[in-house]
Scaffold this motif. Structure first.
Motif, PDB file in Angstrom:
ATOM      1  N   LEU A 230      79.959  71.890  35.006  1.00  0.00           N
ATOM      2  CA  LEU A 230      78.960  71.718  34.139  1.00  0.00           C
ATOM      3  C   LEU A 230      78.361  73.158  34.083  1.00  0.00           C
ATOM      4  CD1 LEU A 230      76.992  68.620  35.020  1.00  0.00           C
ATOM      5  CD2 LEU A 230      78.653  68.821  33.339  1.00  0.00           C
ATOM      6  N   ALA A 231      78.313  73.936  32.945  1.00  0.00           N
ATOM      7  CA  ALA A 231      77.746  75.079  32.799  1.00  0.00           C
ATOM      8  C   ALA A 231      75.991  75.274  32.451  1.00  0.00           C
ATOM      9  CB  ALA A 231      78.537  75.672  31.694  1.00  0.00           C
ATOM     10  N   LEU A 232      75.558  75.998  33.181  1.00  0.00           N
ATOM     11  CA  LEU A 232      74.098  76.337  32.820  1.00  0.00           C
ATOM     12  C   LEU A 232      73.859  77.859  32.654  1.00  0.00           C
ATOM     13  CD1 LEU A 232      72.128  74.246  35.650  1.00  0.00           C
ATOM     14  CD2 LEU A 232      72.560  73.787  32.932  1.00  0.00           C
ATOM     15  N   ALA A 233      73.397  78.457  31.623  1.00  0.00           N
ATOM     16  CA  ALA A 233      73.195  79.873  31.262  1.00  0.00           C
ATOM     17  C   ALA A 233      72.064  80.073  30.613  1.00  0.00           C
ATOM     18  CB  ALA A 233      74.563  80.276  30.524  1.00  0.00           C
ATOM     19  N   ASP A 234      71.693  81.135  30.165  1.00  0.00           N
ATOM     20  CA  ASP A 234      70.499  81.612  29.560  1.00  0.00           C
ATOM     21  C   ASP A 234      70.877  81.142  27.928  1.00  0.00           C
ATOM     22  OD1 ASP A 234      69.277  82.793  31.438  1.00  0.00           O
ATOM     23  OD2 ASP A 234      70.010  84.939  31.060  1.00  0.00           O
ATOM     24  N   LYS A 235      69.893  80.689  27.486  1.00  0.00           N
ATOM     25  CA  LYS A 235      69.816  80.450  25.918  1.00  0.00           C
ATOM     26  C   LYS A 235      70.306  81.508  24.993  1.00  0.00           C
ATOM     27  CE  LYS A 235      67.191  77.618  22.349  1.00  0.00           C
ATOM     28  NZ  LYS A 235      65.758  76.940  22.166  1.00  0.00           N
ATOM     29  N   LEU A 236      71.270  81.362  24.251  1.00  0.00           N
ATOM     30  CA  LEU A 236      71.735  82.313  23.402  1.00  0.00           C
ATOM     31  C   LEU A 236      70.812  83.016  22.373  1.00  0.00           C
ATOM     32  CD1 LEU A 236      75.369  81.101  22.803  1.00  0.00           C
ATOM     33  CD2 LEU A 236      74.541  82.539  24.742  1.00  0.00           C
ATOM     34  N   GLU A 237      70.954  84.100  21.937  1.00  0.00           N
ATOM     35  CA  GLU A 237      69.930  84.771  20.981  1.00  0.00           C
ATOM     36  C   GLU A 237      70.087  83.980  19.523  1.00  0.00           C
ATOM     37  OE1 GLU A 237      70.988  88.685  19.926  1.00  0.00           O
ATOM     38  OE2 GLU A 237      70.674  89.188  22.093  1.00  0.00           O
ATOM     39  N   ASP A 238      71.105  83.081  19.324  1.00  0.00           N
ATOM     40  CA  ASP A 238      71.047  82.322  18.064  1.00  0.00           C
ATOM     41  C   ASP A 238      70.398  81.054  18.091  1.00  0.00           C
ATOM     42  OD1 ASP A 238      72.808  81.189  19.486  1.00  0.00           O
ATOM     43  OD2 ASP A 238      74.686  81.405  18.184  1.00  0.00           O
ATOM     44  N   GLY A 239      69.749  80.786  19.479  1.00  0.00           N
ATOM     45  CA  GLY A 239      69.165  79.650  19.657  1.00  0.00           C
ATOM     46  C   GLY A 239      69.956  78.481  20.435  1.00  0.00           C
ATOM     47  N   HIS A 240      71.442  78.758  20.543  1.00  0.00           N
ATOM     48  CA  HIS A 240      72.250  77.746  21.176  1.00  0.00           C
ATOM     49  C   HIS A 240      72.365  77.766  22.695  1.00  0.00           C
ATOM     50  CE1 HIS A 240      73.541  77.714  16.678  1.00  0.00           C
ATOM     51  NE2 HIS A 240      73.922  76.329  17.086  1.00  0.00           N
TER      52      HIS A 240
END
Length: 267
Positions: free
Chosen positions: A26-36
């Protein structure tokens, strides 16, 4: 050895595959700039478990019942002790099969295999044995799942042969230290499980608690988690017949929760 086996159930006598969902994928990462958010997947594999019936019948003649009386004891209690011993024998054989390699898993390798890094040499050098055990514990906690994420589960039990019990207890003993260097860092870290059925005093195992991580399991048939017992009187002979029946199986779901220690002579 019973403390080192988890618990599982099956609905029938047919083989059933136990899905092992590896949460490390399972991946957890910062929210992308495009909101995804970053997408990930759940890695699923599986090991097979199954039960088969074990049991037996014994008879007591009418004369024996009269002559021995209460000394014969309770049939259920006697068979209960015999059942527990049989299951313990089978669990030890299950772990020690294939020259201590254990059962073969779905990937084609046994539980204990060089490619897994769960077989280590344990030099019997008194001055370094505590340090070695601390290193083995740390290495187990650093194991990673398919997602390259550290699992972080430490072993809680150390299964040893009865002939190695004294040494194991001394290594884990808490001492009244007068200096930091004299403190035993292993004190209270492991529970010694002494198993006299083990074949080789020079092999032991570090095991994570089944409540914290899957590993070896005892498998039950749903609704039949305890032995079934019955008795009857043989009309022709007056003998009392007693029967016990128990659906029982063993399986291995996860290899990362166990490490085998091969004891070597000290230099």
């Amino acid at each position: 050895i019973a403390a080192l086996f988890g618990r599982d159930t099956v609905a029938t006598f047919n083989p059933e595959t136990r899905a092992q969902v590896d949460w490390t994928s399972l991946a957890l990462a910062d929210k992308l700039e495009d909101g995804h958010y970053k997408h990930s997947f759940i890695h699923e594999s599986g090991e097979t478990v199954q039960v088969a019936i074990i049991g037996g019948i014994t008879s007591k003649s009418y004369e024996l019942t009269i002559n021995a009386g209460a000394r014969l004891g309770n049939d259920g209690a006697q068979f209960g002790k015999r059942s527990a011993a049989e299951i313990a024998d089978r669990k030890v054989a299950f772990v020690q099969q294939a020259s201590n390699a254990g059962p073969t898993m779905k990937d084609g390798n046994p539980v204990f295999h060089a490619s897994r890094g769960n077989i280590v040499e344990f030099p019997q050098v008194e001055a370094t044995m505590v340090r070695s055990l601390m290193g083995f514990r740390s290495a187990m906690a650093k194991r990673k799942g398919i997602g390259d994420v550290m699992i972080g589960t430490y072993p809680t039990h150390w299964m040893v042969h009865s002939e190695f019990e004294e040494t194991a207890l001394r290594l884990l003993a808490s001492v009244q230290a007068s200096a930091i260097a004299d403190v035993n860092p292993l004190a209270g870290k492991l529970q010694v499980v002494v198993e006299p059925r083990l074949a080789d005093p020079n092999v032991s195992w570090l095991v994570a608690s089944p409540a914290k991580m899957d590993g070896a399991v005892q498998v039950y048939l749903q609704g039949h988690e305890a032995p079934f017992t019955d008795s009857r009187i043989d009309f022709d002979t007056d003998a009392v017949q007693f029967k016990i029946r128990f659906p029982f199986g063993l399986g291995w779901l996860e290899w990362r929760s166990w490490t085998r220690l091969d004891h070597t002579a000290g230099a």
